[in-house]
Design an enzyme around this catalytic site. Structure first.
Site, PDB file in Angstrom:
ATOM      1  N   HIS A 191       0.842  -1.165  -0.003  1.00 51.04           N
ATOM      2  CA  HIS A 191       0.030   0.019   0.005  1.00 51.04           C
ATOM      3  C   HIS A 191       0.893   1.147   0.053  1.00 51.04           C
ATOM      4  O   HIS A 191       1.600   1.610   0.896  1.00 51.04           O
ATOM      5  CB  HIS A 191      -0.859  -0.038   1.267  1.00 51.04           C
ATOM      6  CG  HIS A 191      -2.070  -1.230   1.109  1.00 51.04           C
ATOM      7  ND1 HIS A 191      -3.164  -0.612   0.823  1.00 51.04           N
ATOM      8  CD2 HIS A 191      -2.170  -2.205   1.497  1.00 51.04           C
ATOM      9  CE1 HIS A 191      -4.092  -1.728   0.909  1.00 51.04           C
ATOM     10  NE2 HIS A 191      -3.226  -2.857   1.427  1.00 51.04           N
ATOM     11  N   MET A 199      -9.514  -8.103   5.598  1.00 49.58           N
ATOM     12  CA  MET A 199      -9.374  -7.224   6.808  1.00 49.58           C
ATOM     13  C   MET A 199      -9.778  -5.659   6.549  1.00 49.58           C
ATOM     14  O   MET A 199      -9.271  -4.670   7.107  1.00 49.58           O
ATOM     15  CB  MET A 199      -8.031  -7.289   7.307  1.00 49.58           C
ATOM     16  CG  MET A 199      -7.782  -8.749   7.584  1.00 49.58           C
ATOM     17  SD  MET A 199      -5.754  -8.790   8.079  1.00 49.58           S
ATOM     18  CE  MET A 199      -5.251 -10.574   7.731  1.00 49.58           C
TER      19      MET A 199
END
Ligand SMILES: O=P(O)(O)O[C@H]1O[C@H](CO)[C@@H](O)[C@H]1O
Ligand SMILES: Nc1nc2[nH]cnc2c(=O)[nH]1
Length: 319
Positions: free
Chosen positions: A94, A247
């Site tokens: 990310h 998640m």
């Protein structure tokens, strides 16, 4: 870039000061900090000064899927570190950029990197950029994620359109909307039964058919992480009707439904969830990233084509 980070602090009733308010008297008051409307306004105004063009589409990139933002043209890249009050993505796979520009001719805003509760952020903090992107003008959202395949028919590399979700943290009182509800964002009791837009799903299937691609359609289970699931948990999630597990996503889509986005959710199945006690296989994040990067082109092409649907307003019941 300089900015005053203190102008919008409405209340900072908890130990550290910040742009959030506590969730009133709720038992989760300390853990469920959220950003005030004024703070979201301040962030949106800051961004608008840098990027005046209104985005039509918001995109959130899942683990290993941030390459999509590199395909945006006439780009303005704003690192999260330069945006007042923005958290940082701390997870491998990310990046930490808000990317503006055009994608297949449409003005977009893209989160190249998201926030997860296991990084130490509340679900409200993880999801609040959705409100920023809505305030900037986006009304359609494409949210992508990497996920484990619970459904035994699924294979690694499958693309699953999310038709619904199980927000497991919410079962335990951890919902991003807990606390004071500012009606300017949305209603106190938002319906979420149609949080994933049926027409978007149908359109995406039509697009995939042109490439002879069979997309899956299933239920995404959002857990808090950071552990992957135990075998008992995998069995439980299957019993509950889950097809994929991750998640992220559920808190983002909850806020998206609250403020009225039309959302397309796409989960890339990066690993199988095995329920055999004799198997030595375990999910690892390196595999998640590897599979995401391997399948990124396919996913990007589908989203690129989906933009045509939005551009041509090729939808019924546009709201
Ligand atoms: O949901 P995204 O951000 O794609 O990432 C998924 O991959 C990570 C685990 O490998 C977790 O963060 C899970 O949520
Ligand atoms: N919780 C969870 N998240 C994931 N993200 C990618 N794969 C998985 C998985 O198997 N479980």
């Amino acid at each position: 870039m300089s900015h005053n980070t203190n102008t919008s602090i409405k209340s900072a009733p908890i130990a550290e000061s910040g742009p959030w308010a506590a969730a009133g008297e709720h038992p989760n008051a300390v853990t469920n900090r959220f950003y005030t409307y004024e703070c979201v306004q301040e962030i949106a105004a800051f961004i608008q000064r840098l990027v005046p063009a209104k985005p039509e589409l918001a995109i959130i990139c899942g683990s290993g899927l941030g390459g999509l933002a590199d395909l945006i043209v006439d780009k303005t890249v704003i690192p999260y570190s330069e945006i007042p009050h923005f958290p940082r993505s701390t997870v491998v796979g990310h990046r930490s950029n808000l990317v503006f520009g055009t994608f297949n001719g449409l003005n977009v805003v893209c989160m190249q990197g998201r926030f997860h509760p296991y990084e130490g952020y509340t679900t409200a903090m993880c999801a609040f950029p959705v409100r920023v992107m809505h305030m900037l003008g986006a009304r359609s959202l494409v949210v992508t994620c990497a996920a484990g395949g619970l459904n035994k028919d699924y294979s690694v590399g499958d693309i699953m359109l999310i038709k619904d979700h199980l927000n497991l943290p919410s079962f335990a009182g951890n919902n991003p909307l807990i606390g004071h509800n500012d009606e300017r964002f949305g209603p106190r009791f938002p319906p979420v039964g149609h949080a994933y837009d049926r027409q978007y799903i149908m359109k995406m299937k039509e697009i995939a058919a042109k490439y002879n691609l069979q997309l899956r359609e299933g239920v995404y289970c959002g857990l808090g992480g950071p552990c992957y699931e135990t075998i008992a948990e995998i069995n439980m999630l299957r019993l509950l009707g889950g097809d994929a597990v991750g998640m992220s996503t559920v808190h983002e889509v909850t806020l998206a439904a609250h403020c009225g986005f039309r959302t397309l959710g796409i989960a890339l199945i990066t690993n199988k969830c095995l329920s055999d006690y004799n198997s030595t296989y375990e999910a690892v994040h390196e595999d998640v990233i590897r599979i995401s990067e391997l399948k990124a082109d396919e996913l990007q092409q589908l989203i690129f084509d989906f933009v045509n649907v939005l551009k041509n307003n090729d939808l019924e019941n546009q709201h």
